[in-house]
Write a protein that holds these residues in place. Structure first.
Motif, PDB file in Angstrom:
ATOM      1  N   ASP A 184       0.827  -1.197   0.000  1.00  0.00           N
ATOM      2  CA  ASP A 184       0.000   0.000   0.000  1.00  0.00           C
ATOM      3  C   ASP A 184       0.866   1.254   0.000  1.00  0.00           C
ATOM      4  N   ARG A 185       0.220   2.420   0.155  1.00  0.00           N
ATOM      5  CA  ARG A 185       0.937   3.696   0.058  1.00  0.00           C
ATOM      6  C   ARG A 185       1.943   3.915   1.184  1.00  0.00           C
ATOM      7  N   GLY A 186       1.782   3.212   2.286  1.00  0.00           N
ATOM      8  CA  GLY A 186       2.736   3.376   3.375  1.00  0.00           C
ATOM      9  C   GLY A 186       4.138   2.929   3.019  1.00  0.00           C
ATOM     10  N   TYR A 187       4.278   2.166   1.949  1.00  0.00           N
ATOM     11  CA  TYR A 187       5.595   1.681   1.508  1.00  0.00           C
ATOM     12  C   TYR A 187       6.180   2.550   0.395  1.00  0.00           C
ATOM     13  N   ASP A 188       5.481   3.602   0.003  1.00  0.00           N
ATOM     14  CA  ASP A 188       5.957   4.475  -1.074  1.00  0.00           C
ATOM     15  C   ASP A 188       6.965   5.457  -0.507  1.00  0.00           C
ATOM     16  N   SER A 189       8.176   4.989  -0.326  1.00  0.00           N
ATOM     17  CA  SER A 189       9.278   5.783   0.201  1.00  0.00           C
ATOM     18  C   SER A 189      10.475   5.625  -0.727  1.00  0.00           C
ATOM     19  N   ALA A 190      11.218   6.716  -0.930  1.00  0.00           N
ATOM     20  CA  ALA A 190      12.326   6.690  -1.886  1.00  0.00           C
ATOM     21  C   ALA A 190      13.403   5.694  -1.481  1.00  0.00           C
ATOM     22  N   ASP A 191      13.756   5.658  -0.196  1.00  0.00           N
ATOM     23  CA  ASP A 191      14.811   4.737   0.226  1.00  0.00           C
ATOM     24  C   ASP A 191      14.341   3.281   0.147  1.00  0.00           C
ATOM     25  N   PHE A 192      13.070   3.035   0.463  1.00  0.00           N
ATOM     26  CA  PHE A 192      12.554   1.665   0.386  1.00  0.00           C
ATOM     27  C   PHE A 192      12.494   1.186  -1.063  1.00  0.00           C
ATOM     28  N   VAL A 193      12.008   2.022  -1.960  1.00  0.00           N
ATOM     29  CA  VAL A 193      11.921   1.640  -3.371  1.00  0.00           C
ATOM     30  C   VAL A 193      13.314   1.414  -3.942  1.00  0.00           C
ATOM     31  N   ALA A 194      14.276   2.268  -3.573  1.00  0.00           N
ATOM     32  CA  ALA A 194      15.644   2.082  -4.058  1.00  0.00           C
ATOM     33  C   ALA A 194      16.256   0.781  -3.556  1.00  0.00           C
ATOM     34  N   GLU A 195      15.956   0.424  -2.302  1.00  0.00           N
ATOM     35  CA  GLU A 195      16.479  -0.830  -1.760  1.00  0.00           C
ATOM     36  C   GLU A 195      15.872  -2.026  -2.486  1.00  0.00           C
ATOM     37  N   LEU A 196      14.577  -1.949  -2.825  1.00  0.00           N
ATOM     38  CA  LEU A 196      13.953  -3.042  -3.573  1.00  0.00           C
ATOM     39  C   LEU A 196      14.609  -3.217  -4.936  1.00  0.00           C
ATOM     40  N   ARG A 197      14.880  -2.130  -5.613  1.00  0.00           N
ATOM     41  CA  ARG A 197      15.509  -2.232  -6.937  1.00  0.00           C
ATOM     42  C   ARG A 197      16.909  -2.820  -6.836  1.00  0.00           C
ATOM     43  N   ARG A 198      17.638  -2.523  -5.750  1.00  0.00           N
ATOM     44  CA  ARG A 198      18.958  -3.135  -5.578  1.00  0.00           C
ATOM     45  C   ARG A 198      18.843  -4.637  -5.340  1.00  0.00           C
ATOM     46  N   MET A 199      17.724  -5.070  -4.775  1.00  0.00           N
ATOM     47  CA  MET A 199      17.490  -6.492  -4.514  1.00  0.00           C
ATOM     48  C   MET A 199      16.852  -7.207  -5.708  1.00  0.00           C
ATOM     49  N   ILE A 200      16.743  -6.547  -6.850  1.00  0.00           N
ATOM     50  CA  ILE A 200      16.100  -7.084  -8.057  1.00  0.00           C
ATOM     51  C   ILE A 200      14.637  -7.427  -7.766  1.00  0.00           C
ATOM     52  N   VAL A 201      13.954  -6.521  -7.080  1.00  0.00           N
ATOM     53  CA  VAL A 201      12.535  -6.660  -6.764  1.00  0.00           C
ATOM     54  C   VAL A 201      11.803  -5.470  -7.372  1.00  0.00           C
ATOM     55  N   THR A 202      10.831  -5.738  -8.213  1.00  0.00           N
ATOM     56  CA  THR A 202      10.051  -4.671  -8.834  1.00  0.00           C
ATOM     57  C   THR A 202       9.029  -4.144  -7.830  1.00  0.00           C
ATOM     58  N   PRO A 203       9.066  -2.851  -7.495  1.00  0.00           N
ATOM     59  CA  PRO A 203       8.159  -2.314  -6.469  1.00  0.00           C
ATOM     60  C   PRO A 203       6.779  -2.000  -7.025  1.00  0.00           C
ATOM     61  N   HIS A 204       5.841  -2.925  -6.879  1.00  0.00           N
ATOM     62  CA  HIS A 204       4.450  -2.667  -7.258  1.00  0.00           C
ATOM     63  C   HIS A 204       3.724  -2.044  -6.063  1.00  0.00           C
ATOM     64  N   VAL A 205       4.187  -0.850  -5.673  1.00  0.00           N
ATOM     65  CA  VAL A 205       3.684  -0.146  -4.499  1.00  0.00           C
ATOM     66  C   VAL A 205       2.668   0.900  -4.950  1.00  0.00           C
ATOM     67  N   ALA A 206       1.578   1.021  -4.193  1.00  0.00           N
ATOM     68  CA  ALA A 206       0.567   2.031  -4.519  1.00  0.00           C
ATOM     69  C   ALA A 206       1.177   3.423  -4.437  1.00  0.00           C
ATOM     70  N   GLN A 207       0.833   4.270  -5.381  1.00  0.00           N
ATOM     71  CA  GLN A 207       1.409   5.597  -5.466  1.00  0.00           C
ATOM     72  C   GLN A 207       0.738   6.576  -4.512  1.00  0.00           C
ATOM     73  N   LYS A 208       1.553   7.422  -3.909  1.00  0.00           N
ATOM     74  CA  LYS A 208       1.019   8.548  -3.159  1.00  0.00           C
ATOM     75  C   LYS A 208       0.523   9.617  -4.137  1.00  0.00           C
ATOM     76  N   SER A 209      -0.355  10.472  -3.653  1.00  0.00           N
ATOM     77  CA  SER A 209      -0.859  11.541  -4.521  1.00  0.00           C
ATOM     78  C   SER A 209       0.212  12.576  -4.812  1.00  0.00           C
ATOM     79  N   ARG A 210       1.187  12.737  -3.921  1.00  0.00           N
ATOM     80  CA  ARG A 210       2.272  13.714  -4.114  1.00  0.00           C
ATOM     81  C   ARG A 210       3.594  13.071  -3.720  1.00  0.00           C
ATOM     82  N   HIS A 211       4.640  13.440  -4.441  1.00  0.00           N
ATOM     83  CA  HIS A 211       6.015  13.036  -4.135  1.00  0.00           C
ATOM     84  C   HIS A 211       6.154  11.504  -4.084  1.00  0.00           C
TER      85      HIS A 211
END
Length: 370
Positions: free
Chosen positions: A274-301
């Motif tokens: 959900d949107r609670g996981y839409d964080s820049a550092d979390f998404v970047a860590e997922l990409r380093r782990m070869i995990v595609t972040p299918h995280v719900a988008q926040k309305s801003r930022h």
């Protein structure tokens, strides 16, 4: 036992899963002494307690006395004596641990009939609050909290008399101790206008519980946070964890669960959240782990860009991730996880993990029949 009873299939899966853990159980036995209760029976009884919403080990042993269904599932004979409830207390730190609960969950998922039901590429993560067994009256300023002898072993013993600071004082008679004023345990307390936070207050009942609220407009409570990693095909829980409640716990726990689920894996996964996981550092860590972040988008930022949302799998993951709420609801209503039973994170983490494993067993009957 009726041929179509749901416990028949559950017992078959549990039997095969525990048989694969024979080497783990063998290391728990002592080389000498009187024979102990088989660990497999204690684990079956613990699963039975969760599946049938039995509130305590004492009530479970009461059921074991006269319920042939429970005796058959655990493996007790019709004339065998039921155990005393303290058997679970003595084995909680030796057998009913977080490590053993995770191995039981993994053994169930690795069963020959269960493994084909799992998705190898698409998972979802979420967290839920679990109310701690501590009242708001126990949330006191830290200056009034009792000292922790484990943190500072050099403190003098609290025997009511201050240690002498000089030879002259050592020969003087100590002043008589005064009895503390009696305070009613259920006295009325008005918290209006008082500012309390985890930085200045601590619960005297369960010091590891934290004051937290998950969403605006809801009241804060002393709680822990449970986390789960679910595969998207059948909705079975792959990993479970329990941590202290704070704004970063969900993302940290998800990274840890992903590492335990596929350590060192090079295959690409998708993680829905959900949107609670839409964080820049979390998404970047997922990409380093070869995990595609299918995280719900926040309305801003939002940290999720068009290279993810434009794909058809993103919308499908957003629909499937909502199935993770069903195991959380089952754990709280049937499994008794709406409120903790023990004090401290470690024991409750073991209980939460075993409860999510029991949730998988409850769902397997219909999944395997289909």
């Amino acid at each position: 036992m009726p041929a179509r009873h749901p416990l028949r299939k559950i017992r078959s899966v549990v039997k095969d899963a525990l048989r694969s853990l024979d080497a783990e159980f063998d290391r728990l036995y002592a080389g000498e002494g009187r024979p102990s209760i088989a660990p497999e029976r204690l684990i079956r009884a613990s699963l039975l307690r969760i599946l049938y919403s039995i509130r305590s080990e004492r009530q479970l042993m009461g059921q074991m006395d006269d319920n042939l269904l429970f005796r058959w599932f655990v493996g007790l004979g019709i004339d065998d004596t039921a155990w005393v409830p303290t058997v679970f207390t003595k084995n909680r730190d030796r057998l009913l641990t977080t490590d053993m609960s995770r191995k039981i969950m993994a053994a169930i998922l690795a069963h020959r009939e269960v493994a084909p039901l799992l998705s190898d590429e698409h998972v979802s993560a979420d967290g839920t609050l679990l109310k701690a067994w501590a009242s708001m009256k126990s949330f006191q300023p830290k200056v009034n909290a009792p000292p922790n002898r484990d943190d500072d072993p050099g403190d003098p013993p609290d025997d009511g008399v201050s240690p002498p600071s000089s030879p002259d004082q050592s020969t003087a008679e100590p002043e008589p101790m005064t009895r503390p004023k009696h305070r009613s345990r259920n006295a009325e307390v008005d918290f209006r206008g008082e500012r309390r936070s985890n930085a200045t207050h601590v619960s005297l009942t369960d010091p590891e519980a934290r004051l937290f609220r998950k969403s605006p407009g809801t009241g804060a409570m002393l709680c822990f946070m449970g986390h789960s990693l679910m595969e998207n095909r059948s909705g079975l829980i792959l990993q479970a964890d329990l941590t202290q409640a704070d704004g970063h716990a969900e993302r940290r726990a998800t990274i840890d669960m992903l590492h335990r689920h596929s350590p060192g894996s090079t295959r690409r996964l998708t993680l829905a959240a959900d949107r609670g996981y839409d964080s820049a550092d979390f998404v970047a860590e997922l990409r380093r782990m070869i995990v595609t972040p299918h995280v719900a988008q926040k309305s801003r930022h939002s940290a999720i860009d068009g290279r993810t949302t434009r794909r058809h799998g993103y919308a499908k993951s957003q629909r499937r991730r909502k199935k993770i709420e069903a195991p959380f609801g089952w754990a709280k209503t049937v499994g008794g996880m709406a409120q903790t039973l023990y004090r401290g994170i470690e024991r409750e983490r073991a209980r939460f993990t075993l409860t999510m494993a029991a949730c998988n067993l409850a769902r397997l009957r219909k999944l395997l029949a289909a």
